[in-house]
Design a protein around this motif. Structure first.
Motif, PDB file in Angstrom:
ATOM      1  N   UNK A  11      33.009  22.286  36.664  1.00 12.43           N
ATOM      2  CA  UNK A  11      31.865  21.439  36.317  1.00 12.43           C
ATOM      3  C   UNK A  11      30.517  22.122  36.539  1.00 12.43           C
ATOM      4  N   UNK A  12      30.515  23.271  37.232  1.00 10.63           N
ATOM      5  CA  UNK A  12      29.277  23.983  37.501  1.00 10.63           C
ATOM      6  C   UNK A  12      28.621  23.596  38.813  1.00 10.63           C
ATOM      7  N   UNK A  13      29.233  22.706  39.579  1.00 10.15           N
ATOM      8  CA  UNK A  13      28.677  22.321  40.881  1.00 10.15           C
ATOM      9  C   UNK A  13      28.734  23.474  41.880  1.00 10.15           C
ATOM     10  N   UNK A  14      29.737  24.325  41.740  1.00  7.70           N
ATOM     11  CA  UNK A  14      29.883  25.528  42.565  1.00  7.70           C
ATOM     12  C   UNK A  14      29.823  26.720  41.624  1.00  7.70           C
ATOM     13  N   UNK A  15      29.015  27.705  41.972  1.00  7.39           N
ATOM     14  CA  UNK A  15      28.912  28.889  41.128  1.00  7.39           C
ATOM     15  C   UNK A  15      30.108  29.813  41.350  1.00  7.39           C
ATOM     16  N   UNK A  16      30.381  30.605  40.332  1.00  6.21           N
ATOM     17  CA  UNK A  16      31.469  31.570  40.420  1.00  6.21           C
ATOM     18  C   UNK A  16      31.145  32.763  39.532  1.00  6.21           C
ATOM     19  N   UNK A  17      31.856  33.848  39.772  1.00  5.97           N
ATOM     20  CA  UNK A  17      31.724  35.041  38.930  1.00  5.97           C
ATOM     21  C   UNK A  17      32.792  34.935  37.845  1.00  5.97           C
ATOM     22  N   UNK A  18      32.431  34.323  36.728  1.00  3.72           N
ATOM     23  CA  UNK A  18      33.374  34.084  35.635  1.00  3.72           C
ATOM     24  C   UNK A  18      33.689  35.375  34.900  1.00  3.72           C
ATOM     25  N   UNK A  19      34.975  35.509  34.535  1.00  2.70           N
ATOM     26  CA  UNK A  19      35.377  36.672  33.742  1.00  2.70           C
ATOM     27  C   UNK A  19      35.948  36.268  32.390  1.00  2.70           C
ATOM     28  N   UNK A  20      36.420  35.013  32.274  1.00  5.57           N
ATOM     29  CA  UNK A  20      37.000  34.538  31.021  1.00  5.57           C
ATOM     30  C   UNK A  20      36.884  33.022  30.998  1.00  5.57           C
ATOM     31  N   UNK A  21      36.642  32.474  29.794  1.00  5.16           N
ATOM     32  CA  UNK A  21      36.615  31.029  29.656  1.00  5.16           C
ATOM     33  C   UNK A  21      36.938  30.660  28.223  1.00  5.16           C
ATOM     34  N   UNK A  22      37.769  29.633  28.076  1.00  7.12           N
ATOM     35  CA  UNK A  22      37.996  29.026  26.781  1.00  7.12           C
ATOM     36  C   UNK A  22      37.986  27.515  26.980  1.00  7.12           C
ATOM     37  N   UNK A  23      38.407  26.754  25.989  1.00  5.67           N
ATOM     38  CA  UNK A  23      38.346  25.295  26.072  1.00  5.67           C
ATOM     39  C   UNK A  23      39.159  24.724  27.233  1.00  5.67           C
ATOM     40  N   UNK A  24      40.284  25.360  27.570  1.00  3.85           N
ATOM     41  CA  UNK A  24      41.204  24.788  28.546  1.00  3.85           C
ATOM     42  C   UNK A  24      41.400  25.595  29.816  1.00  3.85           C
ATOM     43  N   UNK A  25      40.862  26.829  29.870  1.00  2.00           N
ATOM     44  CA  UNK A  25      41.134  27.725  30.999  1.00  2.00           C
ATOM     45  C   UNK A  25      39.861  28.396  31.487  1.00  2.00           C
ATOM     46  N   UNK A  26      39.902  28.777  32.745  1.00  3.87           N
ATOM     47  CA  UNK A  26      38.777  29.500  33.341  1.00  3.87           C
ATOM     48  C   UNK A  26      39.339  30.564  34.273  1.00  3.87           C
ATOM     49  N   UNK A  27      38.755  31.745  34.223  1.00  5.18           N
ATOM     50  CA  UNK A  27      39.124  32.829  35.141  1.00  5.18           C
ATOM     51  C   UNK A  27      37.853  33.289  35.842  1.00  5.18           C
ATOM     52  N   UNK A  28      37.954  33.426  37.164  1.00  5.86           N
ATOM     53  CA  UNK A  28      36.792  33.811  37.967  1.00  5.86           C
ATOM     54  C   UNK A  28      37.271  34.612  39.176  1.00  5.86           C
ATOM     55  N   UNK A  29      36.362  35.367  39.763  1.00 10.86           N
ATOM     56  CA  UNK A  29      36.716  36.205  40.899  1.00 10.86           C
ATOM     57  C   UNK A  29      36.933  35.367  42.157  1.00 10.86           C
ATOM     58  N   UNK A  30      37.905  35.790  42.941  1.00 10.70           N
ATOM     59  CA  UNK A  30      38.194  35.144  44.225  1.00 10.70           C
ATOM     60  C   UNK A  30      37.104  35.520  45.220  1.00 10.70           C
ATOM     61  N   UNK A  31      36.656  34.555  46.020  1.00 13.01           N
ATOM     62  CA  UNK A  31      35.589  34.846  47.001  1.00 13.01           C
ATOM     63  C   UNK A  31      36.114  35.595  48.219  1.00 13.01           C
ATOM     64  N   UNK A  32      37.430  35.700  48.361  1.00 18.11           N
ATOM     65  CA  UNK A  32      38.043  36.492  49.433  1.00 18.11           C
ATOM     66  C   UNK A  32      39.014  37.491  48.797  1.00 18.11           C
ATOM     67  N   UNK A  33      38.478  38.500  48.130  1.00 13.56           N
ATOM     68  CA  UNK A  33      39.313  39.380  47.318  1.00 13.56           C
ATOM     69  C   UNK A  33      40.269  40.262  48.113  1.00 13.56           C
ATOM     70  N   UNK A  34      41.475  40.407  47.566  1.00 15.15           N
ATOM     71  CA  UNK A  34      42.474  41.324  48.095  1.00 15.15           C
ATOM     72  C   UNK A  34      42.139  42.769  47.711  1.00 15.15           C
ATOM     73  N   UNK A  35      41.467  42.913  46.554  1.00 14.05           N
ATOM     74  CA  UNK A  35      41.071  44.223  46.025  1.00 14.05           C
ATOM     75  C   UNK A  35      39.975  43.972  44.993  1.00 14.05           C
ATOM     76  N   UNK A  36      39.315  45.043  44.499  1.00 17.07           N
ATOM     77  CA  UNK A  36      38.266  44.850  43.497  1.00 17.07           C
ATOM     78  C   UNK A  36      38.812  44.129  42.265  1.00 17.07           C
ATOM     79  N   UNK A  37      38.124  43.089  41.825  1.00 16.87           N
ATOM     80  CA  UNK A  37      38.514  42.382  40.618  1.00 16.87           C
ATOM     81  C   UNK A  37      39.521  41.259  40.812  1.00 16.87           C
ATOM     82  N   UNK A  38      39.852  40.932  42.048  1.00 13.91           N
ATOM     83  CA  UNK A  38      40.814  39.847  42.314  1.00 13.91           C
ATOM     84  C   UNK A  38      40.340  38.580  41.605  1.00 13.91           C
TER      85      UNK A  38
END
Length: 122
Positions: A11-38
């Motif tokens: 909904x945009x209430x919390x910001x994120x580092x988005x990497x992909x988005x379509x009508x039904x899915x969202x991909x964003x970086x984890x705030x506690x990454x296991x490795x670069x790009x998690x």
């Protein structure tokens, strides 16, 4: 769900580092990454478990698309985990093999851009 942090990201209430988005899915970086790009891939509509996602095939196609971009951006070995314990919203982790991907795991801006750039047709 009102208290779901992933629904708040959608909904945009919390910001994120988005990497992909379509009508039904969202991909964003984890705030506690296991490795670069998690990256986390979620359905935008709240589903408790991955197994509850109505069109799970389309969901997994998005996961594959993001994983292929991560291979281009970081390294060939991309690990995945189907999650749902810590945050009660269906999500899949994708992360480059720890120790194989170069870069700072906490450099969210650069890592997100690397994945987004790799998604674009070459």
């Amino acid at each position: 769900m009102i208290d779901c942090p992933f629904c708040k990201i959608v909904s945009g209430e919390i910001t994120s580092a988005k990497v992909y988005e379509d009508e039904e899915h969202l991909a964003f970086l984890d705030i506690r990454p296991q490795s670069p790009g998690h990256t986390l891939i979620i359905p935008k509509k709240h589903q408790r478990w991955v197994w509850d996602v109505p069109n799970v095939g389309a969901y997994f196609e998005v996961v594959r698309t993001v994983a292929r971009a991560m291979q281009k951006a970081f390294c060939e070995e991309i690990h995945s985990r189907i999650m749902g314990e810590e945050v009660p919203h269906a999500h899949i982790w994708l992360y480059p093999a720890p120790g194989r991907a170069k870069g700072d795991p906490r450099d969210f801006e650069r890592n997100a851009k690397a994945i987004r750039d790799a998604l674009e047709p070459q």
